[in-house]
Design a protein around this motif. Structure first.
Motif, mmCIF file in Angstrom:
data_model
loop_
_atom_site.group_PDB
_atom_site.id
_atom_site.type_symbol
_atom_site.label_atom_id
_atom_site.label_comp_id
_atom_site.label_asym_id
_atom_site.label_seq_id
_atom_site.Cartn_x
_atom_site.Cartn_y
_atom_site.Cartn_z
ATOM 1 N N GLN A 1 0.842 -1.184 0.000
ATOM 2 C CA GLN A 1 0.000 0.000 0.000
ATOM 3 C C GLN A 1 0.884 1.243 0.000
ATOM 4 O OE1 GLN A 1 -3.379 0.004 -0.034
ATOM 5 N NE2 GLN A 1 -3.329 -2.209 -0.215
ATOM 6 N N GLN A 2 0.400 2.299 -0.654
ATOM 7 C CA GLN A 2 1.140 3.548 -0.649
ATOM 8 C C GLN A 2 1.015 4.204 0.714
ATOM 9 O OE1 GLN A 2 -0.316 5.960 -3.814
ATOM 10 N NE2 GLN A 2 0.650 4.754 -5.388
ATOM 11 N N ASN A 3 2.073 4.836 1.137
ATOM 12 C CA ASN A 3 2.095 5.517 2.421
ATOM 13 C C ASN A 3 1.773 6.988 2.185
ATOM 14 O OD1 ASN A 3 2.388 6.169 5.047
ATOM 15 N ND2 ASN A 3 4.603 5.962 5.117
ATOM 16 N N VAL A 4 0.481 7.310 2.044
ATOM 17 C CA VAL A 4 0.045 8.671 1.789
ATOM 18 C C VAL A 4 -0.570 9.218 3.068
ATOM 19 C CG1 VAL A 4 -1.466 10.121 0.385
ATOM 20 C CG2 VAL A 4 -0.416 8.089 -0.609
ATOM 21 N N PRO A 5 -0.048 10.332 3.581
ATOM 22 C CA PRO A 5 -0.614 10.871 4.809
ATOM 23 C C PRO A 5 -2.007 11.443 4.578
ATOM 24 C CG PRO A 5 1.071 12.334 3.958
ATOM 25 C CD PRO A 5 1.090 11.096 3.099
ATOM 26 N N LEU A 6 -2.870 11.334 5.586
ATOM 27 C CA LEU A 6 -4.212 11.880 5.483
ATOM 28 C C LEU A 6 -4.230 13.382 5.706
ATOM 29 C CD1 LEU A 6 -6.163 9.138 7.458
ATOM 30 C CD2 LEU A 6 -6.000 9.426 4.995
ATOM 31 N N VAL A 7 -3.291 13.888 6.512
ATOM 32 C CA VAL A 7 -3.230 15.312 6.813
ATOM 33 C C VAL A 7 -1.830 15.797 6.483
ATOM 34 C CG1 VAL A 7 -3.429 17.044 8.638
ATOM 35 C CG2 VAL A 7 -4.895 15.040 8.670
ATOM 36 N N THR A 8 -1.745 16.933 5.809
ATOM 37 C CA THR A 8 -0.439 17.538 5.528
ATOM 38 C C THR A 8 -0.418 18.943 6.098
ATOM 39 O OG1 THR A 8 -1.204 18.331 3.388
ATOM 40 C CG2 THR A 8 -0.068 16.211 3.417
ATOM 41 N N PHE A 9 0.726 19.391 6.539
ATOM 42 C CA PHE A 9 0.902 20.723 7.086
ATOM 43 C C PHE A 9 1.867 21.491 6.206
ATOM 44 C CE2 PHE A 9 -0.151 17.982 10.673
ATOM 45 C CZ PHE A 9 -1.227 18.671 11.200
ATOM 46 N N PRO A 10 1.677 22.807 6.077
ATOM 47 C CA PRO A 10 2.601 23.587 5.246
ATOM 48 C C PRO A 10 3.987 23.627 5.880
ATOM 49 C CG PRO A 10 1.083 25.034 6.417
ATOM 50 C CD PRO A 10 0.627 23.636 6.661
ATOM 51 N N ASP A 11 4.992 23.763 5.042
ATOM 52 C CA ASP A 11 6.357 23.851 5.540
ATOM 53 C C ASP A 11 6.570 25.194 6.240
ATOM 54 O OD1 ASP A 11 7.001 21.363 4.565
ATOM 55 O OD2 ASP A 11 7.647 22.143 2.624
ATOM 56 N N PRO A 12 7.333 25.228 7.342
ATOM 57 C CA PRO A 12 7.614 26.513 7.991
ATOM 58 C C PRO A 12 8.546 27.345 7.114
ATOM 59 C CG PRO A 12 8.827 24.748 9.038
ATOM 60 C CD PRO A 12 7.918 24.120 8.029
ATOM 61 N N PRO A 13 8.543 28.650 7.281
ATOM 62 C CA PRO A 13 9.445 29.476 6.461
ATOM 63 C C PRO A 13 10.907 29.126 6.731
ATOM 64 C CG PRO A 13 8.327 30.806 8.141
ATOM 65 C CD PRO A 13 7.731 29.427 8.188
ATOM 66 N N ALA A 14 11.714 29.214 5.705
ATOM 67 C CA ALA A 14 13.110 28.789 5.808
ATOM 68 C C ALA A 14 13.962 29.782 6.595
ATOM 69 C CB ALA A 14 13.704 28.598 4.420
ATOM 70 N N HIS A 15 13.611 31.082 6.609
ATOM 71 C CA HIS A 15 14.464 32.089 7.242
ATOM 72 C C HIS A 15 14.084 32.362 8.686
ATOM 73 C CE1 HIS A 15 11.120 34.833 6.629
ATOM 74 N NE2 HIS A 15 11.105 34.484 5.357
ATOM 75 N N GLY A 16 13.137 31.655 9.252
ATOM 76 C CA GLY A 16 12.768 31.840 10.645
ATOM 77 C C GLY A 16 11.457 32.592 10.757
ATOM 78 N N PRO A 17 11.051 32.896 11.983
ATOM 79 C CA PRO A 17 9.775 33.587 12.168
ATOM 80 C C PRO A 17 9.833 35.014 11.661
ATOM 81 C CG PRO A 17 10.886 33.287 14.273
ATOM 82 C CD PRO A 17 11.693 32.543 13.231
ATOM 83 N N SER A 18 8.708 35.505 11.148
ATOM 84 C CA SER A 18 8.675 36.867 10.603
ATOM 85 C C SER A 18 8.481 37.860 11.749
ATOM 86 C CB SER A 18 7.549 37.002 9.591
ATOM 87 O OG SER A 18 6.320 36.770 10.241
ATOM 88 N N SER A 19 8.841 39.134 11.492
ATOM 89 C CA SER A 19 8.725 40.160 12.521
ATOM 90 C C SER A 19 7.341 40.783 12.520
ATOM 91 C CB SER A 19 9.801 41.236 12.302
ATOM 92 O OG SER A 19 9.615 41.822 11.018
ATOM 93 N N THR A 20 6.537 40.542 11.488
ATOM 94 C CA THR A 20 5.183 41.109 11.470
ATOM 95 C C THR A 20 4.260 40.208 12.236
ATOM 96 O OG1 THR A 20 4.697 39.973 9.400
ATOM 97 C CG2 THR A 20 5.584 42.212 9.229
ATOM 98 N N PRO A 21 3.389 40.787 13.086
ATOM 99 C CA PRO A 21 2.475 39.938 13.845
ATOM 100 C C PRO A 21 1.401 39.337 12.962
ATOM 101 C CG PRO A 21 2.042 42.263 14.273
ATOM 102 C CD PRO A 21 3.269 42.197 13.389
ATOM 103 N N GLY A 22 0.933 38.180 13.372
ATOM 104 C CA GLY A 22 -0.110 37.503 12.622
ATOM 105 C C GLY A 22 -1.481 38.064 12.954
ATOM 106 N N PRO A 23 -2.522 37.518 12.358
ATOM 107 C CA PRO A 23 -3.866 38.055 12.588
ATOM 108 C C PRO A 23 -4.361 37.846 14.003
ATOM 109 C CG PRO A 23 -3.944 36.089 11.220
ATOM 110 C CD PRO A 23 -2.517 36.447 11.400
#
Length: 60
Positions: A35-57
């Motif tokens: 059987q193929q090993n396909v995940p049911l849930v995927t998460f986006p990759d985190p940014p490569a340069h670290g956390p951003s300085s702008t606050p989120g919503p």
């Protein structure tokens, strides 16, 4: 002596049958495609340069 021979032959036949069954099970499991090993849930990759300085919503 015939009972001893019958007991020995019974053990030999049982061993041969058990070995054949084991090889048959292994062959049947190898014949089934994997059987193929396909995940049911995927998460986006985190940014490569670290956390951003702008606050989120949700910040503040």
């Amino acid at each position: 002596m015939s009972r001893l021979l019958a007991a020995f032959l019974t053990c030999a036949v049982a061993a041969v049958l058990a070995t054949g069954a084991a090889f048959g099970i292994v062959a049947a499991l190898d014949a089934v495609p994997e059987q193929q090993n396909v995940p049911l849930v995927t998460f986006p990759d985190p940014p490569a340069h670290g956390p951003s300085s702008t606050p989120g919503p949700g910040a503040g």
